[in-house]
Design an enzyme around this catalytic site. Structure first.
Site, PDB file in Angstrom:
ATOM      1  N   ARG A 186      40.814  44.623  44.820  1.00 11.99           N
ATOM      2  CA  ARG A 186      40.556  44.724  43.385  1.00 11.99           C
ATOM      3  C   ARG A 186      39.053  44.862  43.130  1.00 11.99           C
ATOM      4  O   ARG A 186      38.621  45.622  42.262  1.00 11.99           O
ATOM      5  CB  ARG A 186      41.131  43.514  42.641  1.00 11.99           C
ATOM      6  CG  ARG A 186      41.088  43.677  41.135  1.00 11.99           C
ATOM      7  CD  ARG A 186      41.868  42.607  40.404  1.00 11.99           C
ATOM      8  NE  ARG A 186      41.278  41.299  40.553  1.00 11.99           N
ATOM      9  CZ  ARG A 186      41.824  40.173  40.110  1.00 11.99           C
ATOM     10  NH1 ARG A 186      43.000  40.202  39.499  1.00 11.99           N
ATOM     11  NH2 ARG A 186      41.230  39.017  40.279  1.00 11.99           N
ATOM     12  N   LYS A 189      37.296  44.324  36.578  1.00 14.46           N
ATOM     13  CA  LYS A 189      36.802  42.951  36.362  1.00 14.46           C
ATOM     14  C   LYS A 189      35.276  43.009  36.310  1.00 14.46           C
ATOM     15  O   LYS A 189      34.580  42.680  37.264  1.00 14.46           O
ATOM     16  CB  LYS A 189      37.314  42.061  37.499  1.00 14.46           C
ATOM     17  CG  LYS A 189      37.463  40.600  37.110  1.00 14.46           C
ATOM     18  CD  LYS A 189      38.358  39.883  38.079  1.00 14.46           C
ATOM     19  CE  LYS A 189      38.203  38.384  38.025  1.00 14.46           C
ATOM     20  NZ  LYS A 189      38.345  37.775  36.721  1.00 14.46           N
ATOM     21  N   GLU A 221      46.974  39.761  27.137  1.00 13.05           N
ATOM     22  CA  GLU A 221      46.812  38.654  28.094  1.00 13.05           C
ATOM     23  C   GLU A 221      45.972  37.579  27.438  1.00 13.05           C
ATOM     24  O   GLU A 221      45.650  37.675  26.258  1.00 13.05           O
ATOM     25  CB  GLU A 221      46.164  39.163  29.382  1.00 13.05           C
ATOM     26  CG  GLU A 221      44.782  39.784  29.164  1.00 13.05           C
ATOM     27  CD  GLU A 221      44.129  40.285  30.444  1.00 13.05           C
ATOM     28  OE1 GLU A 221      44.464  39.801  31.528  1.00 13.05           O
ATOM     29  OE2 GLU A 221      43.256  41.167  30.326  1.00 13.05           O
TER      30      GLU A 221
HETATM   31  N1  PXG Z   1      43.106  38.120  32.967  1.00 10.57           N
HETATM   32  C1  PXG Z   1      41.772  38.033  32.898  1.00 10.57           C
HETATM   33  C2  PXG Z   1      41.063  38.654  31.772  1.00 10.57           C
HETATM   34  C3  PXG Z   1      41.079  37.343  33.904  1.00 10.57           C
HETATM   35  O1  PXG Z   1      39.750  37.264  33.861  1.00 10.57           O
HETATM   36  C4  PXG Z   1      43.190  36.842  34.964  1.00 10.57           C
HETATM   37  C5  PXG Z   1      43.815  37.550  33.962  1.00 10.57           C
HETATM   38  C6  PXG Z   1      44.016  36.282  36.071  1.00 10.57           C
HETATM   39  O2  PXG Z   1      43.842  37.053  37.261  1.00 10.57           O
HETATM   40  P1  PXG Z   1      44.033  36.428  38.708  1.00 10.57           P
HETATM   41  O3  PXG Z   1      43.820  37.558  39.632  1.00 10.57           O
HETATM   42  O4  PXG Z   1      42.994  35.356  38.841  1.00 10.57           O
HETATM   43  O5  PXG Z   1      45.410  35.888  38.764  1.00 10.57           O
HETATM   44  C7  PXG Z   1      41.796  36.748  34.947  1.00 10.57           C
HETATM   45  C8  PXG Z   1      41.091  35.999  36.031  1.00 10.57           C
HETATM   46  C9  PXG Z   1      37.960  31.009  36.207  1.00 10.57           C
HETATM   47  C10 PXG Z   1      37.952  32.425  35.856  1.00 10.57           C
HETATM   48  O6  PXG Z   1      36.889  30.496  36.571  1.00 10.57           O
HETATM   49  C11 PXG Z   1      39.100  33.155  35.920  1.00 10.57           C
HETATM   50  C12 PXG Z   1      39.080  34.490  35.569  1.00 10.57           C
HETATM   51  C13 PXG Z   1      37.912  35.036  35.142  1.00 10.57           C
HETATM   52  C14 PXG Z   1      36.785  34.310  35.087  1.00 10.57           C
HETATM   53  C15 PXG Z   1      36.785  32.990  35.458  1.00 10.57           C
HETATM   54  O7  PXG Z   1      39.021  30.386  36.103  1.00 10.57           O
HETATM   55  N2  PXG Z   1      40.174  35.192  35.594  1.00 10.57           N
END
Ligand code: PXG
Length: 298
Positions: A51, A150, A183
């Site tokens: 990713r 991201k 989301e």
């Molecule tokens: N949507 C968004 C916008 C995200 O930033 C997710 C979904 C979940 O994706 P994953 O691959 O983690 O299942 C994210 C991920 C944190 C943190 O510290 C988490 C994210 C971004 C920034 C910080 O918990 N998210």
């Protein structure tokens, strides 16, 4: 003192610094990943690395190393800090340039890898569930910088999260520009209705969450629950039998209330509880080993 990887060096945390001319700082020009290690294993390392490299391609960012090397460095970041449970933040910025927007002035991207202890949500959140509110902000649409990338531009998400906090909730739901649920600020979202699990499709304009993909696998293969990826509105969430969110930090958390409305009886649902348990089983029994002892133990 923890060690941080920056461009081939491993300085101590308090010596880990980047230039004020780095376009990651000046323009949010860069990308990142948030990855977890459980009990000496990195969960879905390759998926996170892929990713990251997809995000890089999406913003014309040249990665200064092959993906295999990046994966090795991520493992190393956990190992040099002697961690078994960790949160790893990989940040790749456009690098040092001048004060203009021109990315050609940035000759080399900056790679930062931070492995640290992770701040977990307290147990009562998993037991009693979380509150969500629908944000007045919309998810950045696919026609702009797609949410699948991201990027370091998280201000929209941060403001939505702040709005949720001010309304007494822990997470915010972001609708897409058409008004369908996309989301949450840092998590994907699912609901269960009449035995079918539903989550927004990627074309709703979401980050393709790695926890989301793992949850879909568990639902289909282990729990034999059909999963539909389709557009829906916030009212479908209000009327759902169960709602949960997925993310690397949150793992899987049940939702008890949305916009002041209780979901069913306001308690974490049975399927959500099973999902949380099975996901924990997956995170602790799979993944790329950080230490040799773990490689032979399985
Ligand atoms: N949507 C968004 C916008 C995200 O930033 C997710 C979904 C979940 O994706 P994953 O691959 O983690 O299942 C994210 C991920 C944190 C943190 O510290 C988490 C994210 C971004 C920034 C910080 O918990 N998210």
């Amino acid at each position: 003192m923890s060690k941080i990887y920056i461009d081939g060096k491993w300085p101590d945390k308090d010596q880990a610094k980047i230039s004020v001319f780095d376009h990651g700082l000046l323009y949010g020009d860069g990308i990142f990943e948030g990855i977890r290690a459980y009990n000496g294993r990195i969960f879905r390392l390759h998926e996170h690395a892929e990713r990251l490299y997809e995000s890089a391609r999406g913003i014309l960012l040249e990665m200064p190393m092959a993906i295999e090397q990046m994966e090795k460095l991520i493992v190393q970041s956990v190992r040099v800090n002697n961690l078994r449970d960790a949160y790893v933040r990989v940040v790749v910025t456009r690098g040092f340039g001048d004060l203009g927007l021109d990315m050609r002035k940035c000759k080399k991207s900056t790679v930062i890898i931070i492995a640290d202890r992770i701040e977990l949500y307290p147990d009562f959140v998993y037991e009693q569930g979380m509150r969500l509110v629908t944000s007045a902000l919309r998810r950045t649409p696919n026609q702009t910088l797609p949410p699948a990338i991201k990027s370091l531009n998280y201000l929209n998400n941060i403001l939505a999260r702040a709005e949720a906090a001010r309304a007494g909730a822990e997470e915010a739901i972001l609708l897409n520009s058409e008004g369908y649920v996309a989301e949450c600020s840092g998590d994907n979202i699912f609901y269960l209705k009449k035995g079918i699990a539903v989550t927004p499709p990627l074309y709703a304009g979401i980050l393709p969450g790695i926890t989301r993909a793992a949850a879909i696998e568990i639902l289909q293969r282990q729990l034999r629950v059909p999963v539909k990826e389709e557009l829906f509105g916030v009212v479908d969430l209000y009327q759902a039998d169960e709602v949960w969110i997925t993310g690397t930090g949150a793992e899987i958390i049940g939702i008890k209330e949305i916009d002041g409305r209780k979901i069913k009886d306001g308690r974490v649902g049975r399927l959500t509880k099973n999902l949380v348990k099975l996901y924990r089983g997956m995170t602790t029994s799979t993944g790329t080993p950080v230490y040799e002892a773990d490689a032979v133990a399985h």
